[in-house]
Design a protein around this motif. Structure first.
Motif, PDB file in Angstrom:
ATOM      1  N   ASN A 154       0.813  -1.216   0.000  1.00 50.13           N
ATOM      2  CA  ASN A 154       0.000   0.000   0.000  1.00 50.13           C
ATOM      3  C   ASN A 154       0.844   1.263   0.000  1.00 50.13           C
ATOM      4  OD1 ASN A 154      -2.868  -0.886  -0.004  1.00 50.13           O
ATOM      5  ND2 ASN A 154      -2.191  -2.046   1.783  1.00 50.13           N
ATOM      6  N   SER A 155       2.086   1.175   0.464  1.00 54.64           N
ATOM      7  CA  SER A 155       3.012   2.306   0.330  1.00 54.64           C
ATOM      8  C   SER A 155       3.279   2.600  -1.142  1.00 54.64           C
ATOM      9  CB  SER A 155       4.327   2.004   1.057  1.00 54.64           C
ATOM     10  OG  SER A 155       4.133   1.952   2.457  1.00 54.64           O
ATOM     11  N   GLU A 159       2.404   5.942  -3.359  1.00 58.14           N
ATOM     12  CA  GLU A 159       3.484   6.681  -4.003  1.00 58.14           C
ATOM     13  C   GLU A 159       3.251   6.905  -5.495  1.00 58.14           C
ATOM     14  OE1 GLU A 159       8.273   6.857  -3.625  1.00 58.14           O
ATOM     15  OE2 GLU A 159       7.376   4.871  -3.768  1.00 58.14           O
ATOM     16  N   GLU A 160       2.866   5.848  -6.230  1.00 61.21           N
ATOM     17  CA  GLU A 160       2.785   6.053  -7.683  1.00 61.21           C
ATOM     18  C   GLU A 160       1.696   5.258  -8.395  1.00 61.21           C
ATOM     19  OE1 GLU A 160       6.199   4.990  -9.991  1.00 61.21           O
ATOM     20  OE2 GLU A 160       6.362   2.977  -9.148  1.00 61.21           O
ATOM     21  N   VAL A 161       0.743   4.686  -7.670  1.00 60.31           N
ATOM     22  CA  VAL A 161      -0.333   3.959  -8.347  1.00 60.31           C
ATOM     23  C   VAL A 161      -1.664   4.655  -8.058  1.00 60.31           C
ATOM     24  CG1 VAL A 161      -1.356   1.698  -8.815  1.00 60.31           C
ATOM     25  CG2 VAL A 161       1.000   1.844  -7.981  1.00 60.31           C
ATOM     26  N   ARG A 162      -1.856   5.762  -8.714  1.00 52.40           N
ATOM     27  CA  ARG A 162      -3.108   6.521  -8.678  1.00 52.40           C
ATOM     28  C   ARG A 162      -3.360   7.016 -10.089  1.00 52.40           C
ATOM     29  NH1 ARG A 162      -2.550  11.046  -4.579  1.00 52.40           N
ATOM     30  NH2 ARG A 162      -0.771   9.702  -4.125  1.00 52.40           N
ATOM     31  N   HIS A 163      -4.581   7.409 -10.380  1.00 54.04           N
ATOM     32  CA  HIS A 163      -4.867   7.786 -11.754  1.00 54.04           C
ATOM     33  C   HIS A 163      -6.096   8.692 -11.821  1.00 54.04           C
ATOM     34  CE1 HIS A 163      -6.757   3.649 -11.189  1.00 54.04           C
ATOM     35  NE2 HIS A 163      -7.788   4.482 -11.188  1.00 54.04           N
ATOM     36  N   ILE A 164      -6.321   9.237 -12.981  1.00 54.59           N
ATOM     37  CA  ILE A 164      -7.553   9.955 -13.277  1.00 54.59           C
ATOM     38  C   ILE A 164      -8.386   9.039 -14.160  1.00 54.59           C
ATOM     39  CG2 ILE A 164      -8.565  11.927 -14.466  1.00 54.59           C
ATOM     40  CD1 ILE A 164      -6.058  13.503 -13.691  1.00 54.59           C
ATOM     41  N   THR A 206       9.108   0.154  -0.185  1.00 54.01           N
ATOM     42  CA  THR A 206       9.368   1.007   0.978  1.00 54.01           C
ATOM     43  C   THR A 206       8.183   0.925   1.935  1.00 54.01           C
ATOM     44  OG1 THR A 206       8.357   2.949  -0.066  1.00 54.01           O
ATOM     45  CG2 THR A 206      10.732   2.633  -0.386  1.00 54.01           C
ATOM     46  N   GLN A 207       8.366   1.520   3.110  1.00 52.88           N
ATOM     47  CA  GLN A 207       7.268   1.660   4.063  1.00 52.88           C
ATOM     48  C   GLN A 207       7.124   3.133   4.416  1.00 52.88           C
ATOM     49  OE1 GLN A 207       7.681  -0.889   7.484  1.00 52.88           O
ATOM     50  NE2 GLN A 207       6.505  -2.503   6.510  1.00 52.88           N
ATOM     51  N   THR A 208       5.907   3.649   4.264  1.00 53.50           N
ATOM     52  CA  THR A 208       5.695   5.074   4.432  1.00 53.50           C
ATOM     53  C   THR A 208       4.280   5.335   4.905  1.00 53.50           C
ATOM     54  OG1 THR A 208       5.872   7.223   3.305  1.00 53.50           O
ATOM     55  CG2 THR A 208       4.886   5.424   2.077  1.00 53.50           C
TER      56      THR A 208
END
Length: 422
Positions: A154-155, A159-164, A206-208
């Motif tokens: 889920n980190s 970080e980079e798995v989102r979209h419109i 990573t963990q964030t």
């Protein structure tokens, strides 16, 4: 994000606000406004290397040593009008001494109709959104109620798995057919995610607890292959996770079964359908595909069980189609959590890896690791929580040799947090 991308997104945000304003002027029921948020301040200490947020290969968002941070200031503005329409805009702010920022993380319009007599309901969303994957990040502003840091899986989403895109869900509700079982099928079509996979390749898992803001770009660790004479010399120093380069539409499907008062099981497949022959202004298009499964279940004695697993691949080529970065990856976690009175204890174990299949010199993306998280939470009053957490990650990453670091590394982090939800 390019100027055109920003203009497109501003149009989406404007549409969210316009739909809301139009609803107020129509003969619908009175519009309801809801504002909620979270303020998360932390004191912590990390025994680690330089954070991935500063271009290092550390697994935590904090650099080595002690820190005081505003780890999340999240604000959600939600409007409801009529029986079916709503909108949601979420902004987050971070003051961590490494990558301070304020910006949007989600913005969407939603239509969710009233179920039919047979229990069929349609749920449609459009805007900037997460794919419907996480079973962990279910609190306000995509926070986790279980732990301060998200799982590695889920980190990466944060970080980079989102979209419109457009998300359409068809639900079958069991209560309308005298059943405790609900079923749903979600189909998502999306764009503005062409570089998804770049950050996973170049700094690994990573963990964030940090979500990339809409206007942000992400630093890439400097490796020999990115020097002027290397195969990756044209790659920009930062990756833009919300850019659109190939004008192609990706897809994500998820099927879910829920047994009311027991738990749920889901499975899905994600494909950004990217054209890897394109590179613009140092941003390469990455073809990223993965499958995922997850379950959330209530065990005896009030123990909640949550587990998710993801496995897939990501590919970046040059404009002739020659593979430059070709990786397989997986990440999975099992978490148990027990809440009683004002207390909650959560335990999460994880396994993750990246397998480098290409032959690009001086760009070794291989990685293998395990993680353990132990969290204790005490509720001072209804919205205010004090939380203590310990994280340890044991990982092997050959690319650390480029920075004159040990390939095998055990990193630890201790945190104390005050989280206030409103």
């Amino acid at each position: 994000m390019t100027v055109i991308d920003r203009l497109i997104f501003r149009c989406i945000c404007l549409s969210v606000l316009t739909v809301h304003s139009s609803a107020q002027s129509m003969a619908w029921s009175e519009v309801e406004h809801h504002v909620s948020g979270v303020v998360d301040t932390r004191i912590g200490y990390a025994d680690s290397s330089d954070s991935y947020l500063s271009g290092g290969l550390g697994k935590f968002s904090a650099n080595n040593g002690s820190q005081i941070a505003l780890s999340q200031l999240g604000l959600s503005y939600h409007t409801l009008w009529g029986d079916a329409w709503s909108s949601r805009i979420i902004a987050n702010a971070y003051v961590d001494g490494i990558n301070n920022g304020l910006g949007l993380t989600e913005a969407l319009v939603r239509y969710r109709d009233i179920p039919s007599e047979s229990g069929i309901r349609l749920d449609v969303e459009f805007g900037l959104m997460y794919p419907k994957i996480s079973l962990e990040n279910v609190a306000t502003a995509w926070a986790s109620p279980y732990s301060l840091t998200y799982s590695t899986m889920n980190s990466w989403l944060a970080e980079e798995v989102r979209h419109i895109g457009l998300s359409t869900t068809i639900e079958s509700l069991g209560q309308y057919r005298q059943s405790a079982h609900d079923f749903s099928l979600t189909a998502e079509a999306f764009m503005f995610n062409d570089t998804t996979g770049a950050i996973l390749a170049w700094h690994g898992w990573t963990q964030t607890s940090r979500q990339t803001l809409l206007q942000e770009t992400l630093p890439i660790t400097t490796i020999p292959a990115m020097q002027p004479d290397g195969m990756l010399a044209e790659q920009a120093a930062n990756s833009d996770p919300f850019t659109e380069l190939d004008d192609r539409i990706g897809a994500h499907v998820v099927a879910k079964w829920t047994w009311r008062n027991k738990g749920s099981v889901q499975a899905g497949y994600y494909d950004n359908n990217a054209n890897t022959l394109i590179v613009k202004q140092g941003q390469y298009v990455w073809l990223t595909q993965f499958g995922h499964v997850g379950a959330k279940w209530l065990l005896p004695y009030g123990v909640s069980f949550t587990s998710q697993y993801m496995q897939g691949s990501t590919l970046m080529t040059n404009t002739d189609g020659l593979p430059v970065v070709d990786n397989d990856f997986h990440s999975g976690y099992v978490m148990v959590s027990k809440r009683w009175l004002q207390h909650r204890v959560s335990l999460r174990v994880e396994d993750f890896s990246v397998t480098d299949n290409d032959e690009t010199p001086e760009d070794d993306n291989n990685e293998d690791g395990q993680s353990l998280t132990v969290a204790y939470q005490y509720q001072l009053d209804k919205p205010w929580f004090i939380q203590l957490e310990y994280n340890v990650i044991d990982s092997t990453r050959p690319a650390r040799k480029y920075l004159n670091q040990s390939i095998d590394l055990v990193e630890q982090q201790w945190q104390v947090s005050s989280r206030y939800f409103f």
